[in-house]
Write a protein that holds these residues in place. Structure first.
Motif, short mmCIF file in Angstrom:
data_model
loop_
_atom_site.label_atom_id
_atom_site.label_comp_id
_atom_site.label_asym_id
_atom_site.label_seq_id
_atom_site.Cartn_x
_atom_site.Cartn_y
_atom_site.Cartn_z
N LEU A 1 0.83 -1.21 0.00
CA LEU A 1 0.00 0.00 0.00
C LEU A 1 0.86 1.26 0.00
O LEU A 1 0.57 2.22 -0.72
N VAL A 2 1.93 1.26 0.80
CA VAL A 2 2.84 2.41 0.81
C VAL A 2 3.48 2.61 -0.56
O VAL A 2 3.58 3.73 -1.07
N LEU B 1 2.28 1.70 -3.45
CA LEU B 1 1.25 2.16 -4.37
C LEU B 1 0.95 3.64 -4.17
O LEU B 1 0.86 4.40 -5.15
N CYS B 2 0.80 4.07 -2.93
CA CYS B 2 0.49 5.48 -2.66
C CYS B 2 1.62 6.40 -3.11
O CYS B 2 1.38 7.47 -3.69
N TRP C 1 1.44 6.50 -6.92
CA TRP C 1 0.30 7.32 -7.34
C TRP C 1 0.62 8.81 -7.21
O TRP C 1 0.39 9.59 -8.13
N LEU C 2 1.13 9.19 -6.03
CA LEU C 2 1.40 10.60 -5.77
C LEU C 2 2.43 11.15 -6.74
O LEU C 2 2.25 12.24 -7.33
N GLY D 1 8.06 5.07 -6.02
CA GLY D 1 7.30 4.06 -5.29
C GLY D 1 8.20 3.11 -4.52
O GLY D 1 7.93 2.78 -3.36
N PRO E 1 -4.43 5.81 -12.89
CA PRO E 1 -4.40 5.26 -11.52
C PRO E 1 -4.60 3.74 -11.50
O PRO E 1 -3.94 3.03 -10.72
N ALA F 1 -1.87 0.84 -10.32
CA ALA F 1 -2.23 -0.22 -9.36
C ALA F 1 -1.89 -1.59 -9.94
O ALA F 1 -1.33 -2.45 -9.25
#
Length: 359
Positions: A247-248, A250-251, A254-255, A278, A335, A339
């Motif tokens: 999750l970290v 991915l975030c 994304w950012l 990432g 996005p 993912a």
């Protein structure tokens, strides 16, 4: 020597200044009781082990177990208890914060009642803990969270000083997670039933050596351990840690992708650079989730660790970015493409690790 009645495990981490005093006090309070003391040492140098061996030269009841590149009080405690021979098993800290007189009191609780586990509990008769400032606040928050999650009937389920019967340890041994520093939660929440408990009031003394073990890893371990025990192992700590890492990653990707596209960076370059960001987020989370004693301490160590990490994940850059670019070319929203790239790269990484383990 005759088989001991009581086995005390002391887990140490760079506590050479305090351990001899703790062993001396403990020996005084346990006179007349057949006992053994097992010191499980995870220190980053040999000073604590040398101090234990020097003191043990005059006391055959003491032995040292030295672990290298290992961390976590819980796994150290299990290592010691597995080697122990006593009918009753106990644990206490090696930094002087626990009063050694408590061990005799805990043993009396176990021998004079039907309790499975006897705990030296802060907050039993006094709201004070012996901690100060933020550590006291975090302790109270951890106790509230533990009580809310598990309903453990203890005033201090985070206590690091307790004793139990060998029968109870045998009953829960195969279900112990050995995760983090809060072994009491593991011990009381791993059985098919809740243990019968007894408590003694206590308050921590001033630390005679070593430093606080509180860091981000301790907090993460506590949260994942509570979830694992609450779900009876359906969500393991390892699974949750892997999920948080993904999750970290991915975030962070994304950012960074959003910022790069906002700056009109070409799609292919944005995809490649966002994968790098990432992975940087992944490595930073890994750093926070590593015990302080095992983290790199110098800039040279940090650079070496980061270089080795990126060299080991170079294929993920190609796979991840390739998936993102390919899906975006097919008009998939970026996005979702990101993912998909992250999940496929993480899947390939874990499959590769398992294949390497079996090779």
């Amino acid at each position: 020597m005759p088989s001991p009645v009581l086995s005390i495990v002391i887990c140490t981490l760079n506590e050479h200044e305090a351990i001899a005093g703790v062993l001396e006090e403990l020996g005084e309070y346990l006179q007349g009781i057949q006992h053994e003391i097992i010191v499980v040492d995870d220190s980053t140098d040999e000073r604590t082990g040398d101090a234990v061996n020097a003191y043990a030269a005059g006391d055959p009841c003491i032995r040292l177990v030295r672990r290298y590149n290992a961390s976590g009080l819980s796994s150290a405690a299990i290592t010691g208890w597995d080697l122990a021979k006593g009918r009753f098993l106990a644990i206490m800290d090696g930094d002087g914060q626990h009063d050694p007189a408590l061990i005799k009191g805990l043993l009396e609780k176990l021998t004079h009642t039907d309790a499975d586990v006897a705990v030296a509990s802060r907050y039993l008769e006094d709201s004070r803990s012996g901690l100060s400032g933020i550590r006291h606040t975090l302790s109270r928050a951890g106790i509230w969270l533990t009580d809310t999650t598990l309903g453990v009937p203890l005033a201090d389920p985070l206590s690091g000083c307790f004793a139990m019967t060998r029968d109870w340890y045998t009953e829960v041994r195969q279900e112990l997670s050995g995760l983090g520093f809060k072994i009491l939660i593991d011990v009381v929440a791993s059985g098919q039933r809740r243990p019968r408990t007894a408590q003694l009031p206590t308050m921590l003394r001033a630390r005679a050596g070593g430093v606080s073990k509180l860091d981000t890893r301790v907090v993460i371990d506590l949260m994942t351990l509570l979830i694992e025990k609450r779900t009876r192992g359906r969500f393991t700590a390892k699974t949750m840690m892997n999920s948080m890492t993904t999750l970290v990653t991915l975030c962070a990707q994304w950012l960074s992708m959003a910022v790069l596209l906002k700056l009109a960076c070409p799609l292919w370059a944005s995809a490649l650079l966002s994968v790098g960001f990432g992975l940087a987020g992944r490595l930073w989370f890994k750093y926070l989730a590593t015990s302080r004693s095992l983290r790199p301490n110098t800039l040279h160590d940090v650079v070496r660790q980061w270089s080795a990490f990126y060299l080991g994940r170079w294929s993920d850059v190609i796979l991840n970015a390739g998936i993102v670019i390919g899906l975006c070319a097919l008009r998939c929203p970026w996005p979702l493409a990101v993912a998909a790239g992250v999940l496929l790269a993480e899947t390939r990484y874990h499959i590769g690790n398992k294949a390497g383990a079996y090779a």
